[in-house]
Design a protein around this motif. Structure first.
Motif: not given
Length: 351
Positions: A316-327
């Motif tokens: 969830m943290m990675i998604s917040a940092f990278a952007g959900h679709d990009f992650m």
């Protein structure tokens, strides 16, 4: 509508679970995500050198894992019980917060015996959760000898999803080379990819390092069980940021340099101590910060991380940092390209 737990689920083939690390720490694979360009590159971890300039800062978590998993025998029945040390509550009375397995057999008043010579005994004095207990250790000897005894009897606490037995080599493998402040029950795994040689090369290039401490607890592996993420409660973990680190990081921020959080644990501690004008403050205490999208990051503008489990707070943290679709796109590619996941797996650099 905010993000839900189901947004973080994906199919992960079992064979992508890394049971062992790369032979050389810095030769794991590296996926590089460029947020601005929305590009994905495939590299080796040691190529990280190419993405940093002099006076950029890498922030490292210098926590050290202690051998937190013990096996004892219950008095009278002799049943084998696993005791996982979570945190020391009181050094003088040797009180510890632990998890026990199988928990149904362990009640208040029970005694557990450790070691072939049963030189260490513990008494259960409280139930804290379904698997949690408070133990009082009984040991004849100084506090230093008691801690030595725990080390001697304890085993490297590899995560449960590594199905093989613990090997002597894991003691070193499951520790970053810059670990020094003992207190974690799990390794800050992004840092496991650094070799002494690579750190030296980064230093020669002029990259600065700042150290913070976050003693990783088992809460890192706690599954999220609520669909509405705002209702999830993170376990608290102890963290420290000293003045020297704040000066190094704030200077780099001021000069618009790259400030790279090495791992989700570093990102958590940085975001737990932000001033009103978005600089980093000194910190000493406990943090239960839970980062999930949408979230505005204040300190780091770059991060190194591993590939995480579905539905985990780390993802969830990675998604917040990278952007959900990009992650999501990156993880689909990681599965397709057979990147190795979890503790001993491959790495990702998000810039």
């Amino acid at each position: 509508m905010g993000m839900k737990l189901s947004h973080f689920n994906f199919e992960l083939p079992d064979e992508l679970l890394a049971e062992y690390p790369s032979e050389n720490r810095d030769e794991a694979r590296l996926m590089v995500l460029n947020r601005k360009e929305q590009t994905i590159e495939h590299k080796q971890f040691k190529d990280i050198l190419d993405y940093f300039e002099p006076e950029d800062v890498m922030v490292l978590n210098n926590t050290k894992v202690f051998p937190a998993r013990l096996y004892g025998n219950k008095e009278k029945t002799g049943a084998r019980i696993e005791v996982f040390l979570l945190r020391e509550l009181n050094p003088e009375t040797k009180l510890w917060d632990v998890l026990v397995d199988p928990a149904r057999k362990i009640r208040i008043g029970n005694k557990l015996y450790f070691g072939d010579d049963e030189s260490l005994v513990a008494e259960v004095i409280d139930n804290t959760t379904s698997r949690g207990r408070t133990l009082r250790f009984l040991y004849d000897g100084s506090y230093e000898d008691f801690r030595k005894k725990l080390k001697e009897l304890g085993e490297t606490p590899l995560p449960k999803y590594i199905k093989r037995n613990v090997e002597p080599e894991d003691q070193e493998r499951y520790q970053t080379i810059y670990a020094k402040e003992e207190g974690a029950v799990a390794a800050p795994t992004a840092g496991l990819h650094f070799s002494k040689h690579l750190l030296k090369r980064l230093e020669i290039k002029g990259v600065d390092f700042a150290e913070v401490t976050l003693h990783v607890g088992l809460g890192t592996f706690s599954p999220v069980e609520v669909e509405d993420l705002s209702k999830h409660k993170m376990d608290s973990e102890e963290a420290f940021i000293e003045k020297k680190a704040t000066q190094t990081i704030n200077k780099a921020k001021l000069e618009n340099r790259r400030v790279c959080a090495v791992g989700t644990t570093v990102m958590r501690v940085l975001e737990s101590s932000v001033s009103s004008n978005h600089t980093l403050n000194e910190f000493g205490g406990w943090t239960n910060k839970f980062i999930f999208p949408p979230y505005d990051f204040s300190i780091a503008n770059c991060m190194i991380t591993n590939f995480h489990t579905p539905k985990s707070t780390l993802l969830m943290m990675i998604s917040a940092f990278a952007g959900h679709d990009f992650m999501k796109r990156a993880y689909e590619e990681a599965v397709k390209e057979k990147y190795r996941f979890y503790t001993y797996g491959d790495a990702m650099l998000i810039i």
